[in-house]
Scaffold this motif. Structure first.
Motif, mmCIF file in Angstrom:
data_model
loop_
_atom_site.group_PDB
_atom_site.id
_atom_site.type_symbol
_atom_site.label_atom_id
_atom_site.label_comp_id
_atom_site.label_asym_id
_atom_site.label_seq_id
_atom_site.Cartn_x
_atom_site.Cartn_y
_atom_site.Cartn_z
ATOM 1 N N UNK A 265 -12.660 -39.272 -8.482
ATOM 2 C CA UNK A 265 -14.025 -38.775 -8.295
ATOM 3 C C UNK A 265 -15.019 -39.473 -9.212
ATOM 4 N N UNK A 266 -14.530 -40.102 -10.284
ATOM 5 C CA UNK A 266 -15.411 -40.857 -11.192
ATOM 6 C C UNK A 266 -15.659 -42.278 -10.695
ATOM 7 N N UNK A 267 -14.789 -42.756 -9.800
ATOM 8 C CA UNK A 267 -14.907 -44.137 -9.309
ATOM 9 C C UNK A 267 -15.727 -44.137 -8.019
ATOM 10 N N UNK A 268 -16.995 -43.816 -8.141
ATOM 11 C CA UNK A 268 -17.832 -43.636 -6.945
ATOM 12 C C UNK A 268 -18.047 -44.935 -6.180
ATOM 13 N N UNK A 269 -17.829 -46.078 -6.807
ATOM 14 C CA UNK A 269 -17.949 -47.340 -6.080
ATOM 15 C C UNK A 269 -16.761 -47.549 -5.147
ATOM 16 N N UNK A 270 -15.687 -46.789 -5.363
ATOM 17 C CA UNK A 270 -14.517 -46.888 -4.491
ATOM 18 C C UNK A 270 -14.326 -45.635 -3.629
ATOM 19 N N UNK A 271 -14.692 -44.485 -4.170
ATOM 20 C CA UNK A 271 -14.463 -43.219 -3.471
ATOM 21 C C UNK A 271 -15.741 -42.382 -3.551
ATOM 22 N N UNK A 272 -16.395 -42.235 -2.424
ATOM 23 C CA UNK A 272 -17.700 -41.585 -2.403
ATOM 24 C C UNK A 272 -17.625 -40.094 -2.085
ATOM 25 N N UNK A 273 -16.480 -39.622 -1.606
ATOM 26 C CA UNK A 273 -16.405 -38.262 -1.089
ATOM 27 C C UNK A 273 -15.089 -37.622 -1.538
ATOM 28 N N UNK A 274 -15.059 -37.188 -2.793
ATOM 29 C CA UNK A 274 -13.829 -36.682 -3.402
ATOM 30 C C UNK A 274 -14.067 -35.309 -4.015
ATOM 31 N N UNK A 275 -13.122 -34.402 -3.791
ATOM 32 C CA UNK A 275 -13.086 -33.147 -4.536
ATOM 33 C C UNK A 275 -11.878 -33.211 -5.460
ATOM 34 N N UNK A 276 -12.109 -33.055 -6.754
ATOM 35 C CA UNK A 276 -11.033 -33.122 -7.742
ATOM 36 C C UNK A 276 -10.683 -31.709 -8.197
ATOM 37 N N UNK A 277 -9.472 -31.275 -7.908
ATOM 38 C CA UNK A 277 -8.992 -29.957 -8.314
ATOM 39 C C UNK A 277 -8.069 -30.090 -9.525
ATOM 40 N N UNK A 278 -8.174 -29.132 -10.427
ATOM 41 C CA UNK A 278 -7.282 -29.084 -11.579
ATOM 42 C C UNK A 278 -6.754 -27.667 -11.739
ATOM 43 N N UNK A 279 -5.458 -27.543 -11.965
ATOM 44 C CA UNK A 279 -4.858 -26.222 -12.169
ATOM 45 C C UNK A 279 -5.439 -25.579 -13.429
ATOM 46 N N UNK A 280 -5.396 -24.249 -13.461
ATOM 47 C CA UNK A 280 -5.887 -23.522 -14.623
ATOM 48 C C UNK A 280 -4.749 -22.721 -15.224
ATOM 49 N N UNK A 281 -4.566 -22.879 -16.527
ATOM 50 C CA UNK A 281 -3.495 -22.153 -17.190
ATOM 51 C C UNK A 281 -3.878 -20.691 -17.387
ATOM 52 N N UNK A 282 -2.871 -19.844 -17.468
ATOM 53 C CA UNK A 282 -3.112 -18.425 -17.713
ATOM 54 C C UNK A 282 -3.579 -18.215 -19.154
ATOM 55 N N UNK A 283 -4.277 -17.093 -19.380
ATOM 56 C CA UNK A 283 -4.696 -16.784 -20.738
ATOM 57 C C UNK A 283 -3.530 -16.217 -21.542
ATOM 58 N N UNK A 284 -3.796 -15.805 -22.768
ATOM 59 C CA UNK A 284 -2.727 -15.344 -23.638
ATOM 60 C C UNK A 284 -2.038 -14.087 -23.119
ATOM 61 N N UNK A 285 -2.729 -13.350 -22.197
ATOM 62 C CA UNK A 285 -2.113 -12.174 -21.580
ATOM 63 C C UNK A 285 -1.357 -12.525 -20.309
ATOM 64 N N UNK A 286 -1.342 -13.813 -19.959
ATOM 65 C CA UNK A 286 -0.630 -14.239 -18.767
ATOM 66 C C UNK A 286 -1.419 -14.085 -17.485
ATOM 67 N N UNK A 287 -2.718 -13.831 -17.594
ATOM 68 C CA UNK A 287 -3.556 -13.624 -16.410
ATOM 69 C C UNK A 287 -4.504 -14.802 -16.204
ATOM 70 N N UNK A 288 -4.955 -14.966 -14.957
ATOM 71 C CA UNK A 288 -5.976 -15.965 -14.651
ATOM 72 C C UNK A 288 -5.459 -17.342 -14.321
#
Length: 451
Positions: A265-288
């Motif tokens: 998604x940062x290389x807009x000269x090569x990829x103009x239409x990108x959605x970048x997903x990143x997993x989210x870790x749980x909080x200290x209570x194990x939620x989220x």
């Protein structure tokens, strides 16, 4: 303090440890004192003024205690504090050194730098104590990570992709750290130097030859589903980026990763239409927590044409296969495996580790044969620290056994185990339609040039 303090460079092995330790303690003290003032700012100019003011206060305290701090020392303190807040402190010069591949910290004073020629050298202490090292890692996870991550006794395992330093947008930095579960806090920093990379670049580096260049390019254009395998540091992510560079710039893509590393998604000269997903870790209570197995089905509602998973590690393999089989041909991913033949048992292990734990292996193998088109395997030569493609496997539905049928299109019969053509692929018509010349499967045309 005299003009000799702080030492000329904290990375100078001739500097007495006491002086270096005093310098690191001063940097940490000043950094900690302005942490709240700079909590949310990313404006380096504004931060520089705050740092300069606090350094002056610190210098006045030293003068009141009968110590002298030179102007050179004050300037270096300002630079070091800014690096501590916005970069990686004393490690910043190594991050900017394009020869450096990784940095390993076994506590605050055992620092090992690995270079791109495979050599490994001892580096300077990064902090004056292990507690200070933990504070530094916590600061990196909070301020340098694309998504703030917690690093504490409650969450002692940290994996994060860090933002590049100013002027180093072409570098990807991955941080892995542990505490509590190891005798001392440990961290490993991996520098990805080839972020904006193409198959042409890999051809020049010797990762692939002319035959593989044309073959892999056609495979991407023909929308074959490709899995890249290899061991640790074999270059899987780099090859995935290079393959993605062959996708049409306007094609809508989704990248899914545990921690950002692809950066398409940062290389807009090569990829103009990108959605970048990143997993989210749980909080200290194990939620989220939100895993890739949650994100893949969600991404498919975004009118995506191809999905690219940085690394398949567990539950996400099931929705990944479903995506490849339901209107998203040409998708790609990496899987850690030491050989192409191992990939099938590896997939069974990943599949049964998660929601498909009750699925019989025969059903998983059938899904594999119907989903994956190609497996491309990379190998790292430890003697030269070079990476190269050693095998390409064509995957087909099971025939005479439970395992998927496969054709060894390229075998490791070239110099040092490099890939050379062995058999004509069943997908050749699709490759030819994408511009591949079958003559490149001739062993003479597919020879590796000496390097």
């Amino acid at each position: 303090m005299s003009d000799s303090w702080p030492p000329r460079k904290t990375s100078d092995p001739a500097v007495p440890f006491g002086e270096e330790r005093a310098f690191r303690e001063a940097v940490l003290a000043i950094t900690t004192s302005i942490a709240d003032d700079l909590k949310d700012t990313e404006d380096r100019k504004a931060a520089l003024q705050v740092v300069q003011t606090q350094v002056q206060r610190w210098v006045q305290e030293q003068v009141a205690a009968g110590k002298v701090v030179s102007f050179t020392a004050q300037r270096r303190l300002v630079e070091a504090v800014v690096d501590e807040r916005f970069e990686l402190g004393v490690l910043t010069p190594y991050i900017r050194d394009r020869r450096v591949e990784s940095i390993d910290l076994n506590g605050c004073d055992q620092v090992w730098i690995t270079y791109n020629d495979g050599s490994c050298h001892r580096g300077p202490a990064i902090a004056s104590s292990d507690d200070d090292l933990i504070k530094m890692i916590q600061m990196w996870a909070l301020h340098k990570s694309y998504n703030p991550r917690e690093f504490s006794a409650a969450n002692p395992l940290l994996n994060a992709a860090l933002r590049p330093a100013d002027g180093d947008e072409g570098v990807g930095v991955r941080l892995s750290a542990t505490m509590s579960v190891t005798p001392r806090p440990c961290a490993s920093i991996r520098c990805h130097r080839l972020v904006d990379v193409t198959l042409d670049d890999l051809l020049k580096l010797g990762t692939i030859n002319r035959s593989l260049y044309r073959f892999l390019r056609a495979a991407v254009l023909a929308r074959l589903n490709i899995v890249i395998t290899g061991g640790t540091a074999a270059g899987k992510t780099t090859l995935l980026r290079a393959l993605a560079s062959e996708i049409h710039p306007a094609e809508r893509l989704a990248t899914l990763e545990s921690d950002y590393e692809l950066f398409l998604d940062k290389l807009t000269h090569r990829h103009q239409n990108v959605i970048a997903f990143q997993a989210r870790q749980a909080n200290s209570e194990g939620a989220g927590g939100i895993g890739l197995d949650d994100l893949i089905p969600h991404s498919l509602r975004k009118n995506i044409k191809r999905i690219i998973v940085g690394e398949v590690r567990a539950d996400e393999i099931v929705p990944m296969f479903e995506a490849m089989n339901t209107g998203h041909p040409g998708s790609m991913c990496t899987i850690h495996a030491d050989g192409t033949e191992e990939i099938f048992n590896r997939i069974v292990m990943l599949w049964t580790r998660g929601v498909g734990s009750q699925t019989p292996p025969a059903v998983i193998h059938l899904n594999t044969g119907q989903t994956i088109d190609l497996v491309v395997h990379l190998r790292l030569d430890p003697s030269t620290n070079t990476r190269f493609v050693s095998e390409v496997l064509e995957v087909l539905p099971p025939a005479d056994s439970e395992l998927p049928s496969r054709n060894h299109l390229y075998r490791p019969a070239g110099p040092g185990g490099r890939a050379v053509p062995d058999i004509t692929p069943q997908c050749l018509p699709r490759l030819k339609a994408a511009g591949f010349d079958p003559a490149l499967l001739d062993p003479i045309s597919a020879r590796w040039e000496p390097r």
